[in-house]
Design a protein around this motif. Structure first.
Motif, PDB file in Angstrom:
ATOM      1  N   LEU A   8       0.145   1.261 -10.600  1.00 11.94           N
ATOM      2  CA  LEU A   8      -0.355   1.542  -9.257  1.00 11.94           C
ATOM      3  C   LEU A   8       0.614   1.013  -8.204  1.00 11.94           C
ATOM      4  O   LEU A   8       0.870   1.666  -7.189  1.00 11.94           O
ATOM      5  N   PHE A   9       1.187  -0.161  -8.465  1.00 12.67           N
ATOM      6  CA  PHE A   9       2.173  -0.708  -7.538  1.00 12.67           C
ATOM      7  C   PHE A   9       3.381   0.217  -7.416  1.00 12.67           C
ATOM      8  O   PHE A   9       3.885   0.441  -6.306  1.00 12.67           O
ATOM      9  N   ALA A  10       3.865   0.727  -8.537  1.00 15.91           N
ATOM     10  CA  ALA A  10       5.026   1.622  -8.497  1.00 15.91           C
ATOM     11  C   ALA A  10       4.727   2.844  -7.627  1.00 15.91           C
ATOM     12  O   ALA A  10       5.572   3.292  -6.848  1.00 15.91           O
ATOM     13  N   HIS A  11       3.527   3.384  -7.745  1.00 12.03           N
ATOM     14  CA  HIS A  11       3.118   4.532  -6.935  1.00 12.03           C
ATOM     15  C   HIS A  11       3.084   4.168  -5.449  1.00 12.03           C
ATOM     16  O   HIS A  11       3.612   4.888  -4.598  1.00 12.03           O
ATOM     17  N   SER A  41       5.490   3.803   0.050  1.00 10.18           N
ATOM     18  CA  SER A  41       5.941   2.923   1.119  1.00 10.18           C
ATOM     19  C   SER A  41       7.407   3.174   1.461  1.00 10.18           C
ATOM     20  O   SER A  41       7.774   3.245   2.635  1.00 10.18           O
ATOM     21  N   ALA A  42       8.239   3.312   0.431  1.00 10.60           N
ATOM     22  CA  ALA A  42       9.662   3.548   0.665  1.00 10.60           C
ATOM     23  C   ALA A  42       9.887   4.853   1.429  1.00 10.60           C
ATOM     24  O   ALA A  42      10.722   4.928   2.332  1.00 10.60           O
ATOM     25  N   ALA A  43       9.128   5.888   1.072  1.00 12.03           N
ATOM     26  CA  ALA A  43       9.254   7.171   1.774  1.00 12.03           C
ATOM     27  C   ALA A  43       8.778   7.051   3.218  1.00 12.03           C
ATOM     28  O   ALA A  43       9.406   7.569   4.142  1.00 12.03           O
ATOM     29  N   ARG A  44       7.676   6.355   3.422  1.00 10.10           N
ATOM     30  CA  ARG A  44       7.124   6.217   4.769  1.00 10.10           C
ATOM     31  C   ARG A  44       8.013   5.368   5.674  1.00 10.10           C
ATOM     32  O   ARG A  44       8.198   5.669   6.858  1.00 10.10           O
ATOM     33  N   LEU A  45       8.578   4.288   5.101  1.00 14.36           N
ATOM     34  CA  LEU A  45       9.388   3.362   5.888  1.00 14.36           C
ATOM     35  C   LEU A  45      10.863   3.742   5.896  1.00 14.36           C
ATOM     36  O   LEU A  45      11.672   3.051   6.503  1.00 14.36           O
ATOM     37  N   ARG A  46      11.201   4.829   5.182  1.00 15.52           N
ATOM     38  CA  ARG A  46      12.582   5.282   5.084  1.00 15.52           C
ATOM     39  C   ARG A  46      13.489   4.159   4.578  1.00 15.52           C
ATOM     40  O   ARG A  46      14.559   3.880   5.133  1.00 15.52           O
ATOM     41  N   ALA A  47      13.045   3.523   3.520  1.00 19.69           N
ATOM     42  CA  ALA A  47      13.773   2.412   2.923  1.00 19.69           C
ATOM     43  C   ALA A  47      14.031   2.715   1.459  1.00 19.69           C
ATOM     44  O   ALA A  47      13.437   3.629   0.884  1.00 19.69           O
ATOM     45  N   SER A  48      14.919   1.944   0.851  1.00 19.90           N
ATOM     46  CA  SER A  48      15.209   2.120  -0.562  1.00 19.90           C
ATOM     47  C   SER A  48      14.090   1.509  -1.398  1.00 19.90           C
ATOM     48  O   SER A  48      13.474   0.513  -1.008  1.00 19.90           O
ATOM     49  N   LEU A  49      13.834   2.112  -2.547  1.00 20.12           N
ATOM     50  CA  LEU A  49      12.814   1.597  -3.451  1.00 20.12           C
ATOM     51  C   LEU A  49      13.401   0.426  -4.226  1.00 20.12           C
ATOM     52  O   LEU A  49      14.381   0.584  -4.954  1.00 20.12           O
ATOM     53  N   PRO A  50      12.858  -0.787  -4.090  1.00 18.96           N
ATOM     54  CA  PRO A  50      13.459  -1.950  -4.744  1.00 18.96           C
ATOM     55  C   PRO A  50      13.119  -2.012  -6.226  1.00 18.96           C
ATOM     56  O   PRO A  50      12.111  -1.470  -6.675  1.00 18.96           O
ATOM     57  N   ALA A  51      13.985  -2.676  -6.976  1.00 22.15           N
ATOM     58  CA  ALA A  51      13.667  -2.965  -8.378  1.00 22.15           C
ATOM     59  C   ALA A  51      12.601  -4.056  -8.411  1.00 22.15           C
ATOM     60  O   ALA A  51      12.522  -4.897  -7.520  1.00 22.15           O
ATOM     61  N   LEU A 109       7.547  -5.871  -0.087  1.00 20.60           N
ATOM     62  CA  LEU A 109       8.668  -5.842  -1.020  1.00 20.60           C
ATOM     63  C   LEU A 109       9.679  -4.767  -0.634  1.00 20.60           C
ATOM     64  O   LEU A 109      10.892  -4.978  -0.740  1.00 20.60           O
ATOM     65  N   VAL A 110       9.202  -3.612  -0.218  1.00 20.99           N
ATOM     66  CA  VAL A 110      10.111  -2.540   0.193  1.00 20.99           C
ATOM     67  C   VAL A 110      10.949  -2.975   1.388  1.00 20.99           C
ATOM     68  O   VAL A 110      12.144  -2.687   1.471  1.00 20.99           O
ATOM     69  N   LEU A 111      10.332  -3.703   2.309  1.00 20.96           N
ATOM     70  CA  LEU A 111      11.052  -4.187   3.482  1.00 20.96           C
ATOM     71  C   LEU A 111      11.916  -5.403   3.183  1.00 20.96           C
ATOM     72  O   LEU A 111      12.730  -5.811   4.009  1.00 20.96           O
ATOM     73  N   GLY A 112      11.723  -6.004   1.993  1.00 20.55           N
ATOM     74  CA  GLY A 112      12.514  -7.174   1.617  1.00 20.55           C
ATOM     75  C   GLY A 112      12.112  -8.436   2.346  1.00 20.55           C
ATOM     76  O   GLY A 112      12.896  -9.382   2.440  1.00 20.55           O
ATOM     77  N   ILE A 113      10.871  -8.494   2.861  1.00 27.48           N
ATOM     78  CA  ILE A 113      10.442  -9.657   3.635  1.00 27.48           C
ATOM     79  C   ILE A 113       9.469 -10.536   2.867  1.00 27.48           C
ATOM     80  O   ILE A 113       9.008 -11.547   3.396  1.00 27.48           O
ATOM     81  N   ASP A 114       9.160 -10.191   1.633  1.00 26.77           N
ATOM     82  CA  ASP A 114       8.298 -11.030   0.808  1.00 26.77           C
ATOM     83  C   ASP A 114       9.181 -11.972  -0.009  1.00 26.77           C
ATOM     84  O   ASP A 114      10.228 -11.567  -0.498  1.00 26.77           O
TER      85      ASP A 114
END
Length: 436
Positions: free
Chosen positions: A313-316, A321-331, A359-364
């Motif tokens: 569910l997190f991967a989904h 989130s990555a698509a909405r925020l126009r960010a790269s999908l993190p490992a 996590l997508v924003l890299g702020i966690d």
């Protein structure tokens, strides 16, 4: 923590050395695929190889660096460890810059090889797990009800029948479990999908609107807007008693008062949500409404009851989130994965979605290089964690500029690249995160 990939492709043209290293690796609990030449290894290793490649550099026909380059083109996430002679060190360092995992200078202690393989194997297992989760999330992206737990499988299987049955439903569950999403899935799967899905937030609706707007015979705010479609009543257990009385009449008569004497008939289906029975007062829903409404009662379990669904569910959610925020999908790091499976998620899917955003924003804090070692961890593990944190912090402080980070750290460029590869730091991902 992620399991360690336990296979090793050992490529060495010296028969005696290959046999000796294979024995040491097997004694460490690793499965070994030995190859006498790079050509044989290339024929057997694909992008999904569940392990690590260890190869000599100097071999006839195809060298170890050529083998690495070919494998990197197939799968950049496949760890390759190079075994070199003293004269091949510059070549190995250059390979590190191009993505090789590590290099060992002959002669070396077999324990050094085993340590490097185990670290690379952990990274490989993590990469394959991320790949599997992303693929599974993409495969189920159109479904909306993500998960493979028995409860979610049952609900997913019931959707077509419930959609066609056209009977009223009560969906119970904790806050954030996805009750409205399930209601929308049922609406879209049935014959009413061409008409409106009208959502009413019952907890926020004052009695004044109930009388003056909601049950009017016409108007955008009236239940008549759901004619031919679905009326979704969210948090019915939080509705005022006056609203519940009027809803009970609506469910019973399928009509609202008209301007004259005759009522106005409405063709609608009602889907309501409520907290679980144990979380609400016994009289939170008037029995007259509950008995009319709950022809079928569904329960969406909280995430703590279906922990096996959380990574998928997190991967989904992270992909969304990555698509909405126009960010790269993190490992997904080991630290993040441990949090996913160990946390109770009291806010359920909503809380998980916020975690994905961070996590997508890299702020966690868990978006970094992994969990901190325990206080009693071996000294090498604590030193590795310190070095990894120092390098990531330097890169963050310099906006991913490698030269400036090296100056800040005060180490030679060659040492920097060696440590980056040995510690599994993804420079490209850090740069993408800083640029997002």
């Amino acid at each position: 923590m992620t399991d360690i990939a336990s296979r090793v492709a050992l490529v060495e043209d010296d028969d005696d050395l290959r046999a000796s290293l294979a024995q040491a690796l097997r004694l460490a609990g690793l499965a070994v695929d030995p190859f006498p030449a790079a050509t044989a290894a290339l024929a057997a290793i694909d992008a999904d190889y569940p392990g690590v490649v260890v190869t000599d550099v100097r071999m006839p026909r195809v060298s170890g660096t050529e083998l690495f380059a070919t494998l990197a083109a197939r799968d950049p996430a496949l760890p390759v460890i190079l075994m070199t002679g003293h004269g091949d060190v510059p070549m190995a360092v250059d390979a590190l810059k191009r993505g090789a995992w590590d290099f060992l200078t002959k002669p070396f202690d077999p324990e050094a090889l085993i340590t490097s393989v185990l670290r690379a194997g952990q990274t490989r297992a993590l990469a394959l797990e991320n790949r599997r989760l992303r693929a599974a999330a993409e495969a189920g992206a159109g479904d909306g009800l993500i998960g493979e737990s028995p409860a979610i499988r049952r609900l997913r299987a019931m959707i077509p029948a419930l959609a066609e049955a056209d009977i009223d439903l009560l969906i119970e569950g904790e806050t954030g479990t996805g009750k409205e999403m399930l209601a929308r899935l049922i609406h879209r799967a049935g014959k009413r999908r061409r008409r409106r899905f009208v959502a009413v937030a019952c907890a926020a609706l004052p009695d004044a609107r109930v009388e003056g707007e909601m049950f009017a015979s016409v108007g955008e705010g009236s239940v008549t807007a759901a004619d031919g479609g679905t009326l979704f009543l969210d948090d019915i257990d939080r509705a005022t008693r006056r609203l519940q009385d009027r809803l009970a009449q609506l469910v019973e008569t399928r009509s609202v008062p008209g301007r004259g004497r005759d009522p106005v008939a409405i063709d609608l289906r009602v889907i309501a949500t409520a907290r679980e029975a144990g979380q609400r007062a016994d009289d939170a829903i008037d029995p007259a409404l509950l008995y009319r409404l709950a022809a079928v009662r569904l329960r969406l379990p909280p995430l703590r009851e279906r922990r096996e669904d959380v990574p998928l569910l997190f991967a989904h959610l992270a992909a969304q989130s990555a698509a909405r925020l126009r960010a790269s999908l993190p490992a997904l790091t080991d630290a993040a994965r441990a949090h996913l499976v160990g946390h109770d998620w009291p806010g359920n899917v909503r809380e998980l979605a916020h975690f994905a955003d961070r996590l997508v924003l890299g702020i966690d804090p868990l978006a970094g290089g992994g969990a901190a070692p325990a206080a009693d961890a071996p000294l090498p593990e604590r030193l590795d964690a310190f070095e990894r944190g120092a390098i990531v912090e330097a890169l963050a402080a310099t906006d991913g500029e490698v030269g400036a980070a090296i100056t800040r750290l005060g180490i030679p460029r060659k040492t920097f690249y060696y440590k980056v590869q040995r510690l599994g730091i993804d420079l490209a991902a850090l740069r993408r995160r800083r640029g997002a």
